[in-house]
Design an enzyme around this catalytic site. Structure first.
Site, PDB file in Angstrom:
ATOM      1  CG  HIS A 114      -2.061   0.931   1.102  1.00  0.00           C
ATOM      2  ND1 HIS A 114      -1.971   2.270   1.388  1.00  0.00           N
ATOM      3  CD2 HIS A 114      -3.322   0.712   0.666  1.00  0.00           C
ATOM      4  CE1 HIS A 114      -3.132   2.834   1.141  1.00  0.00           C
ATOM      5  NE2 HIS A 114      -3.971   1.918   0.696  1.00  0.00           N
ATOM      6  CG  ASP A 139      -8.395  -3.954  -2.919  1.00  0.00           C
ATOM      7  OD1 ASP A 139      -9.611  -3.777  -2.782  1.00  0.00           O
ATOM      8  OD2 ASP A 139      -7.594  -3.070  -3.243  1.00  0.00           O
TER       9      ASP A 139
HETATM   10  N1  ACO Z   1       4.318  -7.697  -4.866  1.00  0.00           N
HETATM   11  C1  ACO Z   1       5.681  -7.741  -4.968  1.00  0.00           C
HETATM   12  N2  ACO Z   1       6.485  -6.670  -4.764  1.00  0.00           N
HETATM   13  C2  ACO Z   1       5.882  -5.506  -4.461  1.00  0.00           C
HETATM   14  C3  ACO Z   1       4.473  -5.393  -4.336  1.00  0.00           C
HETATM   15  C4  ACO Z   1       3.690  -6.543  -4.561  1.00  0.00           C
HETATM   16  N3  ACO Z   1       2.359  -6.481  -4.450  1.00  0.00           N
HETATM   17  N4  ACO Z   1       4.162  -4.110  -4.028  1.00  0.00           N
HETATM   18  C5  ACO Z   1       5.320  -3.441  -3.962  1.00  0.00           C
HETATM   19  N5  ACO Z   1       6.365  -4.289  -4.209  1.00  0.00           N
HETATM   20  C6  ACO Z   1       7.797  -3.943  -4.163  1.00  0.00           C
HETATM   21  C7  ACO Z   1       8.225  -3.143  -5.379  1.00  0.00           C
HETATM   22  O1  ACO Z   1       8.681  -3.973  -6.417  1.00  0.00           O
HETATM   23  C8  ACO Z   1       9.309  -2.282  -4.806  1.00  0.00           C
HETATM   24  O2  ACO Z   1      10.453  -3.083  -4.643  1.00  0.00           O
HETATM   25  P1  ACO Z   1      11.954  -2.446  -4.805  1.00  0.00           P
HETATM   26  O3  ACO Z   1      12.053  -1.409  -3.718  1.00  0.00           O
HETATM   27  O4  ACO Z   1      12.872  -3.598  -4.627  1.00  0.00           O
HETATM   28  O5  ACO Z   1      12.001  -1.860  -6.188  1.00  0.00           O
HETATM   29  C9  ACO Z   1       8.817  -1.950  -3.391  1.00  0.00           C
HETATM   30  O6  ACO Z   1       7.974  -3.068  -3.033  1.00  0.00           O
HETATM   31  C10 ACO Z   1       8.021  -0.649  -3.287  1.00  0.00           C
HETATM   32  O7  ACO Z   1       6.943  -0.713  -4.233  1.00  0.00           O
HETATM   33  P2  ACO Z   1       6.349   0.543  -5.002  1.00  0.00           P
HETATM   34  O8  ACO Z   1       5.680   0.060  -6.233  1.00  0.00           O
HETATM   35  O9  ACO Z   1       7.403   1.604  -5.135  1.00  0.00           O
HETATM   36  O10 ACO Z   1       5.292   1.065  -3.940  1.00  0.00           O
HETATM   37  P3  ACO Z   1       4.122   2.068  -4.238  1.00  0.00           P
HETATM   38  O11 ACO Z   1       3.792   2.725  -2.943  1.00  0.00           O
HETATM   39  O12 ACO Z   1       4.427   2.948  -5.407  1.00  0.00           O
HETATM   40  O13 ACO Z   1       2.918   1.102  -4.710  1.00  0.00           O
HETATM   41  C11 ACO Z   1       1.042  -0.354  -4.649  1.00  0.00           C
HETATM   42  C12 ACO Z   1       1.877   0.700  -3.888  1.00  0.00           C
HETATM   43  C13 ACO Z   1       0.649   0.194  -6.033  1.00  0.00           C
HETATM   44  C14 ACO Z   1      -0.226  -0.623  -3.868  1.00  0.00           C
HETATM   45  C15 ACO Z   1       1.891  -1.655  -4.806  1.00  0.00           C
HETATM   46  O14 ACO Z   1       2.222  -2.158  -3.531  1.00  0.00           O
HETATM   47  C16 ACO Z   1       1.166  -2.734  -5.631  1.00  0.00           C
HETATM   48  O15 ACO Z   1       1.286  -2.742  -6.854  1.00  0.00           O
HETATM   49  N6  ACO Z   1       0.396  -3.659  -4.951  1.00  0.00           N
HETATM   50  C17 ACO Z   1      -0.355  -4.662  -5.668  1.00  0.00           C
HETATM   51  C18 ACO Z   1      -1.660  -4.059  -6.170  1.00  0.00           C
HETATM   52  C19 ACO Z   1      -2.653  -3.801  -5.055  1.00  0.00           C
HETATM   53  O16 ACO Z   1      -2.903  -4.665  -4.214  1.00  0.00           O
HETATM   54  N7  ACO Z   1      -3.260  -2.592  -5.092  1.00  0.00           N
HETATM   55  C20 ACO Z   1      -4.291  -2.217  -4.142  1.00  0.00           C
HETATM   56  C21 ACO Z   1      -3.817  -1.141  -3.220  1.00  0.00           C
HETATM   57  S1  ACO Z   1      -5.059  -0.780  -2.033  1.00  0.00           S
HETATM   58  C22 ACO Z   1      -6.159   0.170  -2.867  1.00  0.00           C
HETATM   59  O17 ACO Z   1      -5.863   0.904  -3.777  1.00  0.00           O
HETATM   60  C23 ACO Z   1      -7.512   0.076  -2.452  1.00  0.00           C
END
Ligand code: ACO
Length: 422
Positions: A307, A364
């Site tokens: 998140h 979710d």
């Molecule tokens: N699975 C694997 N790795 C992940 C995940 C995941 N679900 N989420 C983040 N990471 C990793 C990234 O690859 C990154 O790794 P790094 O630092 O080695 O490059 C690190 O964690 C940080 O991730 P970001 O994408 O920079 O985090 P951001 O805050 O931009 O994204 C998000 C948040 C979009 C929710 C992300 O965690 C994601 O894509 N999750 C899966 C989709 C999801 O469940 N979305 C619902 C969110 S809740 C809502 O909107 C109601």
């Protein structure tokens, strides 16, 4: 405690006010930055940028705290009805019994949609995504209620538009579902409360009266409350920025629905179930899929994990997880996909990759399992999220208008070609 911050550029120091919110969060007010220094700030994804001052929702991602208008989400989910929470978000106070009754009644009087709108449903391909339909249909409300186009509506007129938006949303959402099945549409009944009426239009039969299962009503109530607002996320910021051009409520909400649709935002609830199904079909080896999620060369992400703001736990996920167990037990559902979800959750929570990046199950991760248990197809999940988020979007749109906020217009740093000629 410092009330100003200094920024030094080319040897010159500039002072900017530090603003403190009621929960103690701090911001450097850089609204004069460009005028004073000729510089702007650059912040991809607005990770450090506050776009507004808001009195609606507070969340602390480090501590896992979420409050609507000062009330903890745990208390509201336990004790309030969805409409009470909607009123709280939109008007700032919990309604008295009398006010709530009037609010409910006003909404009941506007649940019908114009009969001509039914032609839209006939025009969509039968397998078209419900979120595309929802966004278009909500925007279309502005064609039937042109008074909403008036940017300077009186408070009374604005309230009526809000009531219509809340009322017609349940009917539109239910009709989308019925149409997807090819079933006859079921019209709203004024005697039902908001959630029961929605369930009636969704699961009721035309000729029979409807006895809603109290477990289902309670689950829907909780789920909608937990989704009702979440401060300045992608879809809410969209609603505010679209509304900031004096765009009407229906079109602003429609834009928010589109923003919610993406799998990185509200679309994640559909993506979670599809991911779990895929893992099941692949033999259920959760270690393999966790390894894929960690592999930077593999585009797979663990949907429902991570998140932007919660870096400890998502307080909504805690409540939903419990609700999920209760519902599956009382409906006697043994979902093999849930077993995979539990295994994934356990494995990820103890895996160093997920620990280091503070990746926890979000709202979710569990909501899809509940919606599935209630009998919804996965394509409807994000639509149900939108139904829950509606009061939050309305409250944020209303607040932005009342504060007379300027049109949203970020700047950029141009990095393209210069001085080209034909
Ligand atoms: N699975 C694997 N790795 C992940 C995940 C995941 N679900 N989420 C983040 N990471 C990793 C990234 O690859 C990154 O790794 P790094 O630092 O080695 O490059 C690190 O964690 C940080 O991730 P970001 O994408 O920079 O985090 P951001 O805050 O931009 O994204 C998000 C948040 C979009 C929710 C992300 O965690 C994601 O894509 N999750 C899966 C989709 C999801 O469940 N979305 C619902 C969110 S809740 C809502 O909107 C109601």
């Amino acid at each position: 405690m410092s009330t100003t911050a200094e920024i030094k550029i080319d040897g010159q120091t500039y002072e900017f006010p530090v603003i403190t919110g009621t929960e103690g969060e701090k911001a450097i007010d850089i609204s004069k930055l460009r005028d004073l220094t000729g510089h702007i700030t650059l912040d991809f994804g607005y990770k450090n940028t506050g776009s507004t001052k808001s009195a609606i929702t507070f969340l602390d991602g480090e501590q896992g705290i979420l409050k609507y208008r000062g009330y903890p989400i745990e208390e509201l989910a336990e004790k309030a009805s969805f409409l009470e929470v909607a009123y709280l978000l939109i008007y700032g106070e919990l309604p008295s019994a009398e006010t709530l009754e009037k609010f409910q009644k006003d909404i009941s009087m506007h649940t019908l949609i114009h009969e001509d709108m039914k032609k839209f449903f006939d025009g969509y391909p039968s397998k078209s995504h419900p979120m595309a339909q929802l966004s278009s249909l909500v925007c279309s409300l502005s064609t039937f209620y042109p008074e909403s186009l008036e940017a300077n509506q009186s408070d009374e007129e604005k309230d009526l538009t809000i009531i219509k938006m809340l009322a017609k949303m349940t009917t539109i959402v239910a009709f989308i579902y019925k149409k997807s099945l090819g079933h006859p549409l079921i019209y709203p009944k004024n005697k039902y409360d908001y959630i029961t009426n929605y369930l009636w239009m969704t699961f009721g039969q035309r000729t029979e009266d409807f006895e809603p299962n109290p477990v289902v009503v309670s689950a829907m109530n909780k789920l909608l409350i937990l989704h009702a607002d979440h401060e300045q996320n992608c879809s809410t910021s969209t609603v505010r920025i679209v509304g900031s051009s004096d765009c009407n409520l229906y079109a602003s909400i429609s834009a928010g629905i589109s923003a919610l649709w993406g799998p990185l935002h509200g679309g994640a609830n559909q993506a979670v179930i599809e991911m779990l199904e895929k893992i099941k079909a692949d033999g259920g080896d959760t270690d393999k899929w966790i390894a894929k999620a960690k592999d930077k060369n593999d585009p797979f992400r663990m949907m429902g994990f991570g998140h932007r703001v919660y870096k400890n736990f998502d307080p909504r996920a805690k409540i939903i997880k419990k609700a999920c167990d209760d519902i599956l037990e009382s409906l006697g559902i043994n979902d093999p996909v849930l077993e995979i979800a539990k295994k994934l959750e356990q494995a990820a929570l103890t895996d160093q990759y997920f620990i280091d990046r503070k990746l926890y199950p979000n709202v979710d991760f569990y909501s899809g399992i509940i919606y599935r248990a209630l009998g919804f197809p996965s394509e409807m999940f994000t639509v149900l999220f939108a139904l829950g988020r509606l009061p939050g979007w309305i409250a944020q749109w209303k607040e932005m208008r009342s504060n007379k906020e300027p049109i949203g217009r970020p700047r950029q740093i141009y990095v393209g070609d210069v001085d080209k000629h034909m």
